[in-house]
Write an enzyme that holds these catalytic residues in place. Sequence first.
Site, PDB file in Angstrom:
ATOM      1  N   GLN A 184       0.899  -1.263   0.086  1.00  0.00           N
ATOM      2  CA  GLN A 184       0.124  -0.155   0.099  1.00  0.00           C
ATOM      3  C   GLN A 184       0.883   1.286  -0.041  1.00  0.00           C
ATOM      4  OE1 GLN A 184      -3.550  -0.600   2.981  1.00  0.00           O
ATOM      5  NE2 GLN A 184      -1.515  -1.870   3.685  1.00  0.00           N
ATOM      6  N   ASN A 185       2.032   1.148   0.156  1.00  0.00           N
ATOM      7  CA  ASN A 185       3.128   2.166   0.142  1.00  0.00           C
ATOM      8  C   ASN A 185       3.440   2.737  -1.109  1.00  0.00           C
ATOM      9  OD1 ASN A 185       2.986   1.528   2.897  1.00  0.00           O
ATOM     10  ND2 ASN A 185       5.196   0.501   2.856  1.00  0.00           N
ATOM     11  N   HIS A 229      -1.721   1.592  -4.160  1.00  0.00           N
ATOM     12  CA  HIS A 229      -1.963   3.098  -3.962  1.00  0.00           C
ATOM     13  C   HIS A 229      -1.010   3.977  -4.806  1.00  0.00           C
ATOM     14  CE1 HIS A 229      -4.000   2.221  -0.069  1.00  0.00           C
ATOM     15  NE2 HIS A 229      -4.791   1.887  -1.035  1.00  0.00           N
ATOM     16  N   CYS A 277      -0.500  12.450 -16.656  1.00  0.00           N
ATOM     17  CA  CYS A 277      -1.453  13.486 -17.102  1.00  0.00           C
ATOM     18  C   CYS A 277      -2.699  13.069 -17.381  1.00  0.00           C
ATOM     19  CB  CYS A 277      -0.667  13.806 -18.604  1.00  0.00           C
ATOM     20  SG  CYS A 277      -1.831  14.970 -19.444  1.00  0.00           S
ATOM     21  N   CYS A 320       2.258  18.815 -18.094  1.00  0.00           N
ATOM     22  CA  CYS A 320       2.577  17.910 -19.273  1.00  0.00           C
ATOM     23  C   CYS A 320       2.847  18.922 -20.269  1.00  0.00           C
ATOM     24  CB  CYS A 320       1.465  17.145 -19.555  1.00  0.00           C
ATOM     25  SG  CYS A 320       1.469  16.073 -20.849  1.00  0.00           S
ATOM     26  N   GLY A 350       3.162  -4.762   8.750  1.00  0.00           N
ATOM     27  CA  GLY A 350       2.991  -3.207   9.174  1.00  0.00           C
ATOM     28  C   GLY A 350       1.792  -2.293   8.487  1.00  0.00           C
ATOM     29  N   THR A 351       0.644  -2.985   8.523  1.00  0.00           N
ATOM     30  CA  THR A 351      -0.506  -2.467   8.261  1.00  0.00           C
ATOM     31  C   THR A 351      -1.707  -2.313   9.092  1.00  0.00           C
ATOM     32  OG1 THR A 351      -2.282  -2.131   6.412  1.00  0.00           O
ATOM     33  CG2 THR A 351      -1.225  -4.497   6.688  1.00  0.00           C
ATOM     34  N   SER A 352      -2.274  -1.246   9.336  1.00  0.00           N
ATOM     35  CA  SER A 352      -3.367  -1.089  10.323  1.00  0.00           C
ATOM     36  C   SER A 352      -4.476  -2.010   9.772  1.00  0.00           C
ATOM     37  CB  SER A 352      -3.635   0.282  10.633  1.00  0.00           C
ATOM     38  OG  SER A 352      -4.312   0.656   9.402  1.00  0.00           O
TER      39      SER A 352
HETATM   40  N1  APR Z   1       6.910  -2.768  12.563  1.00  0.00           N
HETATM   41  C1  APR Z   1       5.886  -3.107  12.365  1.00  0.00           C
HETATM   42  N2  APR Z   1       4.566  -2.490  12.503  1.00  0.00           N
HETATM   43  C2  APR Z   1       4.712  -1.378  12.585  1.00  0.00           C
HETATM   44  C3  APR Z   1       5.872  -0.756  12.841  1.00  0.00           C
HETATM   45  C4  APR Z   1       7.132  -1.130  12.785  1.00  0.00           C
HETATM   46  N3  APR Z   1       8.229  -0.607  13.173  1.00  0.00           N
HETATM   47  N4  APR Z   1       5.711   0.583  12.731  1.00  0.00           N
HETATM   48  C5  APR Z   1       4.110   0.753  12.837  1.00  0.00           C
HETATM   49  N5  APR Z   1       3.643  -0.325  12.651  1.00  0.00           N
HETATM   50  C6  APR Z   1       2.374  -0.622  12.237  1.00  0.00           C
HETATM   51  C7  APR Z   1       1.310   0.191  13.273  1.00  0.00           C
HETATM   52  O1  APR Z   1       0.928  -0.537  14.381  1.00  0.00           O
HETATM   53  C8  APR Z   1      -0.069   0.193  12.393  1.00  0.00           C
HETATM   54  O2  APR Z   1      -0.807  -0.961  12.239  1.00  0.00           O
HETATM   55  O3  APR Z   1       1.972  -0.166  11.154  1.00  0.00           O
HETATM   56  C9  APR Z   1       0.611   0.040  10.915  1.00  0.00           C
HETATM   57  C10 APR Z   1       0.556   1.476  10.089  1.00  0.00           C
HETATM   58  O4  APR Z   1      -0.854   1.746   9.895  1.00  0.00           O
HETATM   59  P1  APR Z   1      -1.365   3.204   8.970  1.00  0.00           P
HETATM   60  O5  APR Z   1      -0.522   4.174   9.451  1.00  0.00           O
HETATM   61  O6  APR Z   1      -2.586   2.963   9.105  1.00  0.00           O
HETATM   62  O7  APR Z   1      -0.575   2.549   7.523  1.00  0.00           O
HETATM   63  P2  APR Z   1      -1.218   1.606   6.424  1.00  0.00           P
HETATM   64  O8  APR Z   1      -2.108   0.527   6.903  1.00  0.00           O
HETATM   65  O9  APR Z   1      -0.286   1.334   5.379  1.00  0.00           O
HETATM   66  O10 APR Z   1      -2.266   2.610   5.524  1.00  0.00           O
HETATM   67  C11 APR Z   1      -3.124   2.415   4.450  1.00  0.00           C
HETATM   68  O11 APR Z   1      -4.106   4.444   4.435  1.00  0.00           O
HETATM   69  O12 APR Z   1      -4.173   6.776   3.898  1.00  0.00           O
HETATM   70  C12 APR Z   1      -3.642   5.624   3.787  1.00  0.00           C
HETATM   71  O13 APR Z   1      -3.053   5.286   1.346  1.00  0.00           O
HETATM   72  C13 APR Z   1      -2.453   5.445   2.815  1.00  0.00           C
HETATM   73  O14 APR Z   1      -1.530   3.365   1.874  1.00  0.00           O
HETATM   74  C14 APR Z   1      -2.174   3.930   3.055  1.00  0.00           C
HETATM   75  C15 APR Z   1      -3.470   3.436   3.564  1.00  0.00           C
END
Ligand code: APR
Length: 248
Positions: free
Chosen positions: A101-102, A119, A127, A146, A185-187
């Site tokens: 998602q990064n 994303h 463009c 562009c 590492g995603t929420s």
């Molecule tokens: N190691 C493992 N997990 C980690 C670490 C780490 N060092 N640091 C933070 N985290 C976890 C947090 O606990 C959290 O659950 O990473 C997660 C980050 O969550 P978000 O900030 O919500 O990021 P993400 O899930 O990638 O967001 C999804 O939201 O606005 C958007 O488009 C943007 O792609 C992004 C999408």
Amino acid sequence: MTQLPPINSLDLNRFKRIVFFTGAGISAESGIPTYRGKGGFWTHYNYEDYACQRAFDRDPEKVWDFHEERRRFVSECRPALGHRIIAEIQRHKPETRVITQNIDGMHQKAESVDVFELHGSLWRVRCPREDTREEIFDIPLKSRHCRCGAYLRPDIVWFEDPLDDAILKVSISAVLKCDLLITVGTSATVFPAAEIPLLALQRGVTSIEINLEPTEISRFYTYTMIGSAGKNLQSLLGQSSFPILHQD
Ligand code: APR
């Protein structure tokens, strides 16, 4: 009840098609702020001012200033241990896919290939008039326009934008075929991206979630590893007789 092997005895060599599904947490270890939680991007900035088409239509220069600053910041960051370990696993197991998602390009900087960027990318511009895309690494951009005269826009899936159909398709196909899912590492709160790992979880494949804290969907994973992305990936790799990377 089936007895699960302890996580530290999981050998990645047993799996053929590994999918990594990554979020901002993996890049937090490169020094790039996450989006939510303490210090999160969206706790400082309102997406309605910087990260949606409406904001861009209202004030493209302001939105570009914001994105140019992000490009400058990210350009100075280096891939973290987690990115490098994933790239290393991919070198040993070329059928490994990375769905992220990064938008920061850190997986590619670590030399991962076939990275599906759900994303979009900070490093691509689009463009809207000609529907063309180009990767540009200049900081600042030589032009925000562009050749056709239209404003370029970052090729990022902003809030309220749909995901790119082709990327969605290859991502879904990868999770439907994988025999191991590792989410890092995603929420797991942003849809439809967050639905993608669910497709593998519903199939009952072995799945591992790595996060600093449990998420809403932790209970659906075979294993949840609480702690940092790099350290936990390293301990997984350590069981798999691949060369072990060292943190510098
Ligand atoms: N190691 C493992 N997990 C980690 C670490 C780490 N060092 N640091 C933070 N985290 C976890 C947090 O606990 C959290 O659950 O990473 C997660 C980050 O969550 P978000 O900030 O919500 O990021 P993400 O899930 O990638 O967001 C999804 O939201 O606005 C958007 O488009 C943007 O792609 C992004 C999408």
